[in-house]
Design an enzyme around this catalytic site. Structure first.
Site, short mmCIF file in Angstrom:
data_model
loop_
_atom_site.label_atom_id
_atom_site.label_comp_id
_atom_site.label_asym_id
_atom_site.label_seq_id
_atom_site.Cartn_x
_atom_site.Cartn_y
_atom_site.Cartn_z
N LYS A 63 4.72 11.69 -11.14
CA LYS A 63 3.98 10.94 -12.30
C LYS A 63 4.40 9.56 -12.62
CE LYS A 63 1.38 14.35 -15.09
NZ LYS A 63 1.40 15.17 -16.53
N GLU A 94 13.02 18.46 -24.35
CA GLU A 94 12.18 18.68 -23.07
C GLU A 94 12.97 20.11 -22.29
OE1 GLU A 94 9.49 17.36 -22.01
OE2 GLU A 94 9.30 15.42 -23.06
N HIS A 147 2.73 17.98 -26.48
CA HIS A 147 2.48 16.52 -26.36
C HIS A 147 1.24 15.92 -26.92
CE1 HIS A 147 5.65 16.91 -23.41
NE2 HIS A 147 5.58 15.75 -23.16
N ARG A 161 0.90 -1.34 0.13
CA ARG A 161 -0.02 -0.12 -0.04
C ARG A 161 0.69 1.23 -0.03
NH1 ARG A 161 -4.20 -2.41 3.78
NH2 ARG A 161 -5.59 -3.19 2.63
N ARG A 185 0.19 22.87 -14.31
CA ARG A 185 1.05 21.85 -14.60
C ARG A 185 0.69 21.29 -16.06
NH1 ARG A 185 3.07 16.48 -11.22
NH2 ARG A 185 4.52 15.68 -12.92
N LYS A 216 10.83 22.93 -13.57
CA LYS A 216 9.70 21.93 -13.14
C LYS A 216 9.14 21.96 -11.62
CE LYS A 216 7.70 17.33 -14.13
NZ LYS A 216 7.68 16.44 -14.86
N HIS A 231 1.87 13.26 -29.45
CA HIS A 231 1.21 11.96 -29.12
C HIS A 231 0.57 11.52 -30.54
CE1 HIS A 231 -1.38 9.00 -27.31
NE2 HIS A 231 -2.18 9.50 -27.92
N ASN A 268 2.87 19.88 -20.72
CA ASN A 268 2.60 19.12 -21.83
C ASN A 268 2.54 19.87 -23.03
OD1 ASN A 268 1.84 17.05 -20.00
ND2 ASN A 268 -0.33 17.85 -19.66
N HIS A 325 10.00 9.51 -28.05
CA HIS A 325 9.05 10.67 -27.41
C HIS A 325 9.72 12.09 -27.49
CE1 HIS A 325 6.25 12.28 -24.51
NE2 HIS A 325 7.04 12.63 -23.90
N GLU A 376 -2.16 18.32 -11.54
CA GLU A 376 -2.50 18.74 -12.75
C GLU A 376 -3.88 19.08 -12.65
OE1 GLU A 376 -0.17 16.75 -15.91
OE2 GLU A 376 -2.21 17.20 -17.28
#
Ligand code: GLY
Length: 366
Positions: free
Chosen positions: A143, A185, A249, A121, A242, A227, A253, A246, A267, A237
């Protein structure tokens, strides 16, 4: 040596950027040792290059590194590997007060973080990122995810690391293509909200890519600092802040989906082309001067990153690319939020984008 804190109240944590830090890992990780051991997840590429250095730093200590090496590549972010890793940890008798060490690039960081979020957990984890992309982006901010047959990063959680240890020297063994992809990035932080940092990239990008130590360190420290501030403002987000991270992206994507998330377009390369397209589309909508979009294309071209469909090896129609976008996890009530810009360093979230217009733009820009 530079230390940056991600300010998240009780979950705040330091990011230490230190040349040669890997050789001193035992000192930096001492407080995370439980029962004289640390669990390390890595991949076969990183393992062969750098694991020995990590192990050497613990030689002579009473700490055992219990290491699991996974196949390199995106396929390791899977239910199957998650099960393998959690079963392995349970068989080793992992306790909640144990700490996992993610020693690798973004794939290892995301898988380790998610494993740490659910094992017993939730136990702790630290990141020792070994790619530029992981150092400037994915190792910071909590993330964590695996992929499913429905798409990338669709299963995961926010689970912050307790510490991030960044050694710029490990990038010396990173292949040129991966370094360049990670650099996209870095450029992103300038385009989002810091025009002067983009100007720094224009002057110094080639130094970063030729691994000049000062330029590499500056790129990492600046990116991580940027960041950390954004994550502190909007950890999950929720406020839109935040989401700025992206940038590129959504277009990226679609390009990645079209190339099958394969080595054809990795990527960071997709993000580079995606950022150029986001600025190009901002020009089409009248938000941004064409000169700003042109500066971005010029810079990406000069460092050998893709900046449009052709340089991304994509020949698909705009409609097909938009269909890929509609599977994006950010799609909500039939609307896809897009990051657009009023200029370099002035990105904003637009919720009124007409996908047919995006398709027409992509056809016109092919
Ligand atoms: N890479 C985007 C984020 O961490 O939010």
């Amino acid at each position: 040596m530079t230390q940056i804190t991600v300010e998240l109240g009780k979950q705040s944590y330091p990011i230490l950027v230190r040349t040669g830090a890997l050789e001193l890992a035992a000192t930096h990780l001492k407080k995370f040792v439980n029962n004289q051991r640390l669990f390390v997840l890595t991949d076969e590429n990183v393992g062969s290059h750098l694991l020995q250095k990590l192990q050497n730093s613990f030689s002579g200590s009473d700490v055992t590194l219990v290491v699991k090496s996974l196949p390199a590549g995106e396929t390791s972010k899977s239910w199957r590997q998650l099960e393998t890793v959690t079963d392995w940890l349970l068989a080793q008798g992992i306790e909640r007060s144990d700490t996992l060490v993610a020693f690798g690039g973004g794939v290892i960081g995301d898988l380790t973080g998610f494993t740490a979020a659910i094992a017993k957990r939730g136990c702790g984890f630290v990141q020792i990122p070994t790619s530029l992309l992981a150092q400037v982006d994915s190792s910071v901010g909590g993330k964590t995810a695996i992929n499913s047959s429905a798409g990338k990063n669709l299963i995961g959680s926010f689970h912050q690391p307790q510490f991030v240890l960044i050694d710029p020297l490990v990038l010396n063994s990173l292949p040129d293509r991966e370094l360049r992809a990670g650099y996209a990035e870095v450029v992103k932080y300038g385009l989002i909200n810091d025009a002067s940092f983009f100007a720094w990239c224009e002057t110094n990008g080639d130094k970063v890519l030729s691994r000049d130590p000062d330029a590499v360190s500056k790129a990492i420290i600046h990116s991580v600092g940027a960041k950390a501030l954004i994550v502190a403002e909007d950890e999950k987000e929720l406020s839109g802040r935040r989401a700025l991270l992206n940038l590129g992206h959504t277009f990226g994507h679609a390009l990645e989906a079209e190339t099958g998330f394969s080595e054809k377009l990795v990527h960071g390369e997709a993000v580079a082309a995606g950022m150029a397209l986001a600025f190009g589309y901002s020009v089409r909508r009248g938000h941004c001067d064409a000169a700003d979009a042109e500066r971005i294309v010029t810079h990406l071209k000069s460092v050998g990153l893709p900046y449009n469909l052709a340089t991304s090896s994509v020949a698909a129609s705009g409609q097909r690319l938009v269909e890929h976008m509609m599977h994006d996890k950010k799609m909500s009530s039939g609307t896809l939020p897009f990051l657009l810009a009023n200029g370099i360093g002035q990105t904003f979230l637009a919720n009124d984008v007409d996908l047919d217009d995006v398709a027409a733009f992509l056809d016109a820009s092919a």
